[in-house]
Write an enzyme that holds these catalytic residues in place. Structure first.
Site, PDB file in Angstrom:
ATOM      1  N   ASP A  58       3.191   3.599  12.767  1.00  0.00           N
ATOM      2  CA  ASP A  58       2.804   4.716  11.906  1.00  0.00           C
ATOM      3  C   ASP A  58       3.805   5.857  12.052  1.00  0.00           C
ATOM      4  OD1 ASP A  58       1.433   6.477  10.281  1.00  0.00           O
ATOM      5  OD2 ASP A  58       0.038   7.082  11.843  1.00  0.00           O
ATOM      6  N   ASP A  61       7.486   4.556  10.624  1.00  0.00           N
ATOM      7  CA  ASP A  61       7.715   4.578   9.170  1.00  0.00           C
ATOM      8  C   ASP A  61       7.932   6.001   8.656  1.00  0.00           C
ATOM      9  OD1 ASP A  61       5.148   5.615   9.078  1.00  0.00           O
ATOM     10  OD2 ASP A  61       4.241   3.859   8.171  1.00  0.00           O
ATOM     11  N   GLY A  62       7.294   6.980   9.299  1.00  0.00           N
ATOM     12  CA  GLY A  62       7.537   8.368   8.924  1.00  0.00           C
ATOM     13  C   GLY A  62       8.959   8.793   9.246  1.00  0.00           C
ATOM     14  N   ARG A  66      12.125   9.809   6.474  1.00  0.00           N
ATOM     15  CA  ARG A  66      12.979  11.004   6.534  1.00  0.00           C
ATOM     16  C   ARG A  66      14.440  10.633   6.769  1.00  0.00           C
ATOM     17  NH1 ARG A  66       8.306  12.392   9.314  1.00  0.00           N
ATOM     18  NH2 ARG A  66       9.252  11.855  11.318  1.00  0.00           N
ATOM     19  N   SER A  72       7.981   8.904  -0.149  1.00  0.00           N
ATOM     20  CA  SER A  72       7.328   8.610  -1.433  1.00  0.00           C
ATOM     21  C   SER A  72       5.836   8.872  -1.332  1.00  0.00           C
ATOM     22  CB  SER A  72       7.574   7.153  -1.843  1.00  0.00           C
ATOM     23  OG  SER A  72       6.953   6.254  -0.938  1.00  0.00           O
ATOM     24  N   ASP A  79       0.255   4.725   4.035  1.00  0.00           N
ATOM     25  CA  ASP A  79       0.187   5.070   5.451  1.00  0.00           C
ATOM     26  C   ASP A  79      -1.217   5.522   5.839  1.00  0.00           C
ATOM     27  OD1 ASP A  79       1.624   5.269   7.884  1.00  0.00           O
ATOM     28  OD2 ASP A  79       1.673   7.446   7.681  1.00  0.00           O
ATOM     29  N   ASP A  83      -4.084   3.587   8.138  1.00  0.00           N
ATOM     30  CA  ASP A  83      -4.638   4.251   9.329  1.00  0.00           C
ATOM     31  C   ASP A  83      -6.160   4.271   9.291  1.00  0.00           C
ATOM     32  OD1 ASP A  83      -2.111   4.758  10.258  1.00  0.00           O
ATOM     33  OD2 ASP A  83      -2.050   6.830   9.536  1.00  0.00           O
TER      34      ASP A  83
END
Length: 231
Positions: A58, A61-62, A66, A72, A79, A83
């Site tokens: 999690d 991927d963030g 960036r 997106s 995401d 979660d």
């Protein structure tokens, strides 16, 4: 007249957005969770490992979004949905192996309800992210979303607590939650230590969820009031 040599940015195709690196990580998380929950009772340790790896992804991927400029709206929604569903599924399982099960179902309702309201209120206010709470008057709410490390600690603590409780449930039969917690504290095992260490972060996250639900609800109500006042 001089020609404009500035090239316009290339508009990404629909398929390319679906194939963004962070979104591919999101699909991997979904598949990982599906397999993990399929084997949760037959192989608890593998389940916990896969579940926690998915949780760690999690954050990855963030970072990837960036790093590669692939942020997106679809990725953000994917995401959050991943979660919420993964945590909700684990809470449903805990509600079946512990009594009172309503404790975990209430936590499930609070988690989904508060985040759904926060997302909806974000769109009403025209904000780009549900984490934009700079205008909030609540210091804890601002500290949670404003400090990545603090938010990460609370989220990790919450998931570690749920995983630890799942490991402490030795079988699929119902057990009283308080009895298991008391026994685990006196036992002093690694899982028991994780339970104790994660309780504070878990409590902070639940408090933030309550604040989030209240403030987001206020935004929705004020939107309705302002709408009726317009001629």
């Amino acid at each position: 007249m001089a020609k404009n040599n500035k090239s316009r940015p290339i508009k990404p195709s629909k398929l390319s957005v679906y194939l963004y690196i962070p979104n591919i990580i999101g699909y991997t998380r979904v598949l990982m969770n599906c397999y993990a929950f399929a084997i949760c009772f037959s192989n608890k340790w593998l389940f916990c490992a896969l579940y926690f790896i998915s949780f760690v992804c999690d954050g990855i991927d963030g970072w990837a979004a960036r790093k590669f400029n692939q942020v997106s709206t679809f990725g953000a929604v994917l995401d959050m949905v991943t979660d919420r569903i993964s945590t909700a599924s684990l809470l449903v399982i805990l509600s079946q192996v512990y009594r009172p099960g309503m404790v975990f179902l209430s936590l499930l309702a609070l988690d989904i309800g508060s985040h759904w309201l926060q997302m909806y209120s974000t769109f009403l206010l025209g904000k780009a992210s549900h984490k934009d709470v700079k205008d909030s008057t609540n210091w804890l709410f601002k500290a949670y979303y404003g400090n990545r490390m603090f938010m990460a600690y609370c989220c990790v603590a919450c998931e570690v607590l749920y995983i630890s409780l799942f490991l402490l449930a030795q079988n699929e039969t119902e057990k009283k939650l308080m009895d298991v917690l008391k026994a685990s504290i006196t036992e002093g095992s690694l899982v028991s230590v994780l339970v104790v260490l994660s309780l504070f972060g878990w409590a902070i996250k639940q408090l933030v969820n309550i604040i989030q639900m209240k403030t987001a609800s206020d935004v929705c109500v004020l939107h309705d009031i302002n709408k009726k006042e317009r001629p």
